[in-house]
Design an enzyme around this catalytic site. Structure first.
Site, PDB file in Angstrom:
ATOM      1  N   CYS A   1      -6.828   3.350   6.604  1.00 42.37           N
ATOM      2  CA  CYS A   1      -6.133   4.446   7.289  1.00 42.37           C
ATOM      3  C   CYS A   1      -6.539   5.764   6.668  1.00 42.37           C
ATOM      4  O   CYS A   1      -6.436   6.804   7.293  1.00 42.37           O
ATOM      5  CB  CYS A   1      -4.617   4.352   7.123  1.00 42.37           C
ATOM      6  SG  CYS A   1      -3.967   2.755   7.326  1.00 42.37           S
TER       7      CYS A   1
ATOM      8  N   GLU B   1       3.705   3.223   9.415  1.00 37.04           N
ATOM      9  CA  GLU B   1       2.542   3.800   8.751  1.00 37.04           C
ATOM     10  C   GLU B   1       1.365   3.528   9.678  1.00 37.04           C
ATOM     11  O   GLU B   1       0.996   2.372   9.873  1.00 37.04           O
ATOM     12  CB  GLU B   1       2.359   3.092   7.400  1.00 37.04           C
ATOM     13  CG  GLU B   1       1.427   3.785   6.491  1.00 37.04           C
ATOM     14  CD  GLU B   1       1.872   5.204   6.253  1.00 37.04           C
ATOM     15  OE1 GLU B   1       1.130   6.095   6.664  1.00 37.04           O
ATOM     16  OE2 GLU B   1       2.963   5.400   5.694  1.00 37.04           O
TER      17      GLU B   1
ATOM     18  N   GLU C   1      -9.277   7.563  16.144  1.00 29.59           N
ATOM     19  CA  GLU C   1      -9.515   6.736  14.960  1.00 29.59           C
ATOM     20  C   GLU C   1     -10.494   5.611  15.326  1.00 29.59           C
ATOM     21  O   GLU C   1     -10.206   4.799  16.202  1.00 29.59           O
ATOM     22  CB  GLU C   1      -8.200   6.151  14.459  1.00 29.59           C
ATOM     23  CG  GLU C   1      -8.334   5.529  13.086  1.00 29.59           C
ATOM     24  CD  GLU C   1      -7.022   4.989  12.548  1.00 29.59           C
ATOM     25  OE1 GLU C   1      -6.232   4.440  13.338  1.00 29.59           O
ATOM     26  OE2 GLU C   1      -6.802   5.088  11.321  1.00 29.59           O
TER      27      GLU C   1
ATOM     28  N   LYS D   1       5.657 -10.997   8.791  1.00 23.48           N
ATOM     29  CA  LYS D   1       4.627 -11.509   9.686  1.00 23.48           C
ATOM     30  C   LYS D   1       3.305 -10.891   9.227  1.00 23.48           C
ATOM     31  O   LYS D   1       3.056  -9.701   9.412  1.00 23.48           O
ATOM     32  CB  LYS D   1       4.885 -11.087  11.140  1.00 23.48           C
ATOM     33  CG  LYS D   1       3.802 -11.593  12.080  1.00 23.48           C
ATOM     34  CD  LYS D   1       3.728 -10.795  13.368  1.00 23.48           C
ATOM     35  CE  LYS D   1       2.441 -10.024  13.564  1.00 23.48           C
ATOM     36  NZ  LYS D   1       1.174 -10.705  13.382  1.00 23.48           N
TER      37      LYS D   1
HETATM   38  C1  UN1 Z   1      -4.635   2.012   4.071  1.00 29.78           C
HETATM   39  O1  UN1 Z   1      -5.761   2.365   4.364  1.00 29.78           O
HETATM   40  O2  UN1 Z   1      -3.891   1.527   4.938  1.00 29.78           O
HETATM   41  O3  UN1 Z   1      -5.548   5.260  -0.742  1.00 29.78           O
HETATM   42  C2  UN1 Z   1      -4.101   2.059   2.709  1.00 29.78           C
HETATM   43  C3  UN1 Z   1      -6.148   4.244  -0.412  1.00 29.78           C
HETATM   44  C4  UN1 Z   1      -5.531   2.906  -0.750  1.00 29.78           C
HETATM   45  C5  UN1 Z   1      -4.534   2.525   0.297  1.00 29.78           C
HETATM   46  C6  UN1 Z   1      -5.056   2.618   1.697  1.00 29.78           C
HETATM   47  N1  UN1 Z   1      -4.897   2.979  -2.038  1.00 29.78           N
HETATM   48  O4  UN1 Z   1      -7.198   4.283   0.179  1.00 29.78           O
END
Ligand code: UN1
Length: 494
Positions: free
Chosen positions: A284, A250, A385, A175
């Site tokens: 993230c 994650e 966040e 999805k």
């Molecule tokens: C994410 O922000 O969910 O290290 C992944 C990084 C990328 C991956 C980020 N290669 O910023």
């Protein structure tokens, strides 16, 4: 005419049973409708899961090297279509073209690397305590895997999940995020061209409660792999736990860069800009806190603010633009709210902090690159966040204090330190409670050959990418072959 895209179930492009669609809009220009996508529901998910379930035996029994070969073809097609994938992605997600090319490249790297597991996937062969008995362990697929993927890495993150799930012999229902379904449609077409058999990979578009949740609840889904917010992740965890199924999560980050008094400040500023404002802060791994030593605080702040003010906002397809829009109006409102919260808590706004007024910017969800100073570690802007272009400067008086501030977070994804002192660098590696630590580099930019993930509220202990992805998508079987022709009793015949 706006194009309508369909679901992909059992090797066919099909409409949802609901007969309804949702629109996907360019966040840099809301007048640009990218497409209409199926607003699916539980019944569509049911069909997709049935299709994955029926395909699972044939796919499991396809030799892993053959599965890997199909995935190598996927990698080749990704290389061939890199530019058009990146352009579609910038249009639907907003980040600048250099970054969407990077996103495609990350999927290419991951696919080449992981397709090779088709010829590795090693287990252990160990001695038996008995004569004429052979002991080994082999990896087995889980069965049907449900993937729920985010919009900030519309191709890379789906690849982190699909490629290891498939090479290890699982079948999949994905999805995609409702904000970026086109990129996943493009990806599915590549699997189709590469010759993946029908049913092995299925895609259903729609909203979390209609499409994601039925995957969590369905008894035939053995694992749910999710990337997204902490709140959704914890609901998924609870749902999976009550159905006793596996899950890999994650989630967020509140990543920090420590700037010591011996840091190369020009280099540090480059890292902060890239980490805080790259992808408009919507990673993230984005840098949202800078813990700066009081001795260099003034100088670093001046350099950073000057550079942040000079960043050019606009449509990511324009090569002169540094920072694209946020994903949608809700995100824009959320960032605005955090600016208010920061000010109210007593933080000092140094630059940015609002929706920009520039030419053409009113058509999209833009937000000015924002720097706060005088932030204390417990303010909400230093703890929650924000997922936008906002960075908070926190002053520290020592290395130990800096470590303490970084670790004082519910999340533990990425951290960084700028210092020329090798002892401090190694001490930081030891003490920073995050899944990823950078020395003299920003908090973003992880490579796929190492594990990706974090501690505490960032995840549930799994690591994607690297060889650790195999741990998520397989189960171990221990095998004992007794070729003695007699009953041998472990632990008893000594
Ligand atoms: C994410 O922000 O969910 O290290 C992944 C990084 C990328 C991956 C980020 N290669 O910023």
């Amino acid at each position: 005419m706006t194009r309508t895209y369909k679901n992909y179930i059992n090797g066919k492009w099909v409409r949802s049973r609901t007969g309804e669609c949702f629109e996907n809009i360019n966040p840099a220009n809301t007048g640009d409708v990218i497409g209409r996508f199926q607003k699916s529901d539980r019944e569509d998910v049911e069909q997709a899961i049935a299709s994955a379930f029926n395909a699972r035996k044939q796919w499991r029994d396809t030799p892993a090297p053959r599965r890997g070969e199909i995935l190598f073809r996927v990698a080749e097609l990704l290389v061939k279509e890199k530019e058009s994938l990146a352009r579609d992605m910038t249009r639907e997600m907003g980040k600048i073209l250099a970054e969407t090319r990077g996103d495609v490249q990350e999927a290419i790297d991951l696919t080449y690397y992981t397709a090779g597991e088709g010829r590795r996937m090693a287990g252990d062969t160990v001695p038996s305590e008995l004569d004429k008995k052979f002991c080994m362990s082999v990896r087995m697929p889980l069965g049907v895997v449900g993937c729920i993927t985010p919009w900030n890495f519309p191709l890379a993150i789906p690849s982190w999940k699909l490629i290891p799930a498939l090479v290890t012999g699982n079948t999949v229902v994905i999805k995609p995020a409702t904000a970026t379904p086109l990129t996943v449609v493009n990806f599915i077409k590549i699997f189709e061209k590469a010759g993946l058999p029908p049913g092995v990979l299925n895609m259903v578009t729609g909203f979390g409660s209609d499409v994601g949740w039925p995957m969590v609840e369905h008894p035939k889904v053995n694992l749910v792999s999710f990337t997204g917010s902490f709140d959704t992740g914890s609901q998924i965890a609870a749902g999976c736990a009550s159905h006793m199924k596996q899950f890999s999560l994650e989630m967020g980050g509140k990543n920090a860069i420590i700037v010591m008094d011996d840091a190369d400040l020009e280099l540090t500023v480059e890292g902060i800009l890239f980490g805080a404002f790259g992808t408009t802060g919507q990673r993230c791994t984005a840098c949202s806190r800078v813990i700066v030593h009081h001795k260099v605080q003034k100088k670093l702040t001046a350099l950073l603010v000057k550079r942040a003010k000079a960043l050019r906002l606009g449509d990511g397809l324009n090569s002169k633009v540094d920072v694209g829009p946020l994903i949608n109006e809700e995100a824009q409102k959320k960032v605005e709210l955090y600016i208010k919260i920061g000010k109210k808590e007593g933080a000092k706004l140094l630059c940015g902090g609002g929706v920009p007024k520039g030419r053409g910017l009113g058509k999209g969800f833009f937000f000015e690159p924002t720097v706060f100073t005088d932030v204390s570690p417990h303010m909400r802007i230093a703890q929650e966040e924000i997922f936008g272009p906002v960075v908070s400067l926190i002053t520290c008086r020592s290395f130990d204090q800096a470590i303490e501030i970084v670790n004082d977070s519910r999340y533990g994804l990425s951290s960084a330190i700028y210092t020329r002192d090798v002892n401090k660098a190694f001490q930081a590696i030891q003490e920073l409670d995050t899944g990823i630590t950078y020395i003299n580099a920003s908090t973003i930019g992880a490579e796929i050959q190492l594990p990706f993930g974090g501690t505490k509220g960032t995840g549930n202990g799994h690591r994607e990418a690297g060889t650790t992805a195999l741990e998520i998508f397989t189960e171990w079987k221990s095998v004992y072959v007794d070729y003695s022709g007699k009953l041998q009793k472990a632990q008893i015949d000594t």
